[in-house]
Design an enzyme around this catalytic site. Structure first.
Site, PDB file in Angstrom:
ATOM      1  N   HIS A   1     -32.646  -7.406  30.173  1.00  0.00           N
ATOM      2  CA  HIS A   1     -33.611  -7.012  29.588  1.00  0.00           C
ATOM      3  C   HIS A   1     -35.040  -7.042  30.583  1.00  0.00           C
ATOM      4  CE1 HIS A   1     -34.936 -11.034  27.558  1.00  0.00           C
ATOM      5  NE2 HIS A   1     -35.105 -11.176  29.004  1.00  0.00           N
TER       6      HIS A   1
ATOM      7  N   LYS B   1     -25.025 -10.956  27.957  1.00  0.00           N
ATOM      8  CA  LYS B   1     -26.463 -10.365  28.466  1.00  0.00           C
ATOM      9  C   LYS B   1     -27.040 -11.511  29.323  1.00  0.00           C
ATOM     10  CE  LYS B   1     -27.414  -9.894  23.373  1.00  0.00           C
ATOM     11  NZ  LYS B   1     -26.370 -10.621  22.997  1.00  0.00           N
TER      12      LYS B   1
ATOM     13  N   ASP C   1     -20.706  -9.874  20.429  1.00  0.00           N
ATOM     14  CA  ASP C   1     -22.023  -9.894  21.161  1.00  0.00           C
ATOM     15  C   ASP C   1     -22.501 -11.361  21.218  1.00  0.00           C
ATOM     16  OD1 ASP C   1     -24.485  -8.133  21.676  1.00  0.00           O
ATOM     17  OD2 ASP C   1     -25.275 -10.016  20.835  1.00  0.00           O
TER      18      ASP C   1
ATOM     19  N   TYR D   1     -26.796 -18.451  25.185  1.00  0.00           N
ATOM     20  CA  TYR D   1     -26.246 -18.932  23.630  1.00  0.00           C
ATOM     21  C   TYR D   1     -25.551 -20.248  23.983  1.00  0.00           C
ATOM     22  CZ  TYR D   1     -27.135 -14.287  21.874  1.00  0.00           C
ATOM     23  OH  TYR D   1     -27.762 -13.124  21.416  1.00  0.00           O
TER      24      TYR D   1
END
Length: 284
Positions: free
Chosen positions: A117, A84, A50, A55
């Site tokens: 999100h 993501k 993940d 990041y």
């Protein structure tokens, strides 16, 4: 080959390993470390990785995956890789270019799961799936109402396969989990061990999950660590769980979640320590 108990089927027919390796590290961590620990995680048996563009280590994580493919440890299809897109508002056309940028950093042809999100980008996400850039699409930090809204969207082509949220014994998300299950959406738990206690993200006055007396007692009984009990709890309730660690001893330990089972009494006792404590407020 992974035994069937180690993965669950998503609503689009793909399979997700129930234990994932979280690759986030604080900015002061050397980037080269991400490559080293990801390679190590794959060597000890992690198959679900993940990560996220934010990041800033996708390049290193991609190198780790490719090196383990090159040396014959795994094939690409053995690895379940999640990326993501973590922006709060976005023009549709930027979704695909963000995913393409991740793929370029990773030097992979596709990701297994791409998560957003914010609800606006669903259409763009569907196009990414149709183009084969991602196998599955999911959401993160959605509450019950936001999920309902997306599921009732006219012309929805693909249901999200998962909802990735903060979830641990102090915030067990029971209602959201039941809602997700009723719509064949997998709940993926981050912060499953409480928090890394990074002062910039987390309120340090909150109690430390892994020092909880109930968890510690159950851990002692099974001769396991409280962390393993917290991970095992999620797997037994049908939650896919991410274990984040840059410590090799703990990475190796976390894969032992498959070596023991909690009793129904243990599960009930852990259900009983829920206190709706959120460690991560920054996403809300």
């Amino acid at each position: 080959a992974m035994d069937s108990k180690r993965q669950v089927k998503l609503n689009d027919g793909h399979f997700i390993p129930v234990l994932g390796f979280g690759t986030y590290a604080p900015p002061e961590t050397a980037k080269s470390e991400a490559q080293e620990v990801t390679q190590f995680a794959i060597e000890v048996g992690f198959r679900h990785i993940d990560c996220a563009h934010v990041y800033q280590n996708e390049e290193q994580v991609g190198q780790a995956i490719r090196s383990k493919i090159a040396d014959g440890t795994v094939k690409r299809e053995d690895i379940f890789y999640t990326s993501k897109l973590w922006l709060t508002s976005l023009r549709q056309e930027l979704v695909r270019s963000a995913l393409e940028k991740s793929l370029k950093n990773l030097q992979l042809d596709y990701v297994d799961l791409y998560i957003i999100h914010f609800p606006l980008a669903v259409k763009a996400l569907e196009k990414c799936k149709d183009a084969g850039l991602t196998k599955s699409i999911g959401v993160s930090n959605f509450n019950h109402k936001q999920l309902e809204k997306i599921l009732n969207k006219p012309g929805l082509k693909y249901k999200p396969v998962c909802n990735q949220v903060e979830c641990h014994p102090y915030l067990n998300q029971r209602k959201l989990l039941d809602f997700c299950k009723s719509h064949d959406i997998v709940l993926v738990a981050y912060a499953a061990l409480g928090s890394q206690r990074l002062k910039e993200w987390v309120n340090l006055d909150l109690p430390v999950l892994l020092e909880d007396p109930v968890l510690c007692a159950i851990a002692n009984k099974h001769k396991q660590t409280p962390a393993l009990v917290a991970l095992r709890y999620q797997i037994q309730r049908g939650v896919v769980v991410l274990a984040k660690s840059y410590n090799k001893k703990r990475i190796k330990e976390n894969i032992q979640v498959f070596d023991f089972e909690l009793t129904p009494e243990d599960m009930k006792a852990i259900d009983g320590i829920n206190r709706n404590i959120r460690y991560y407020e920054f996403l809300l």
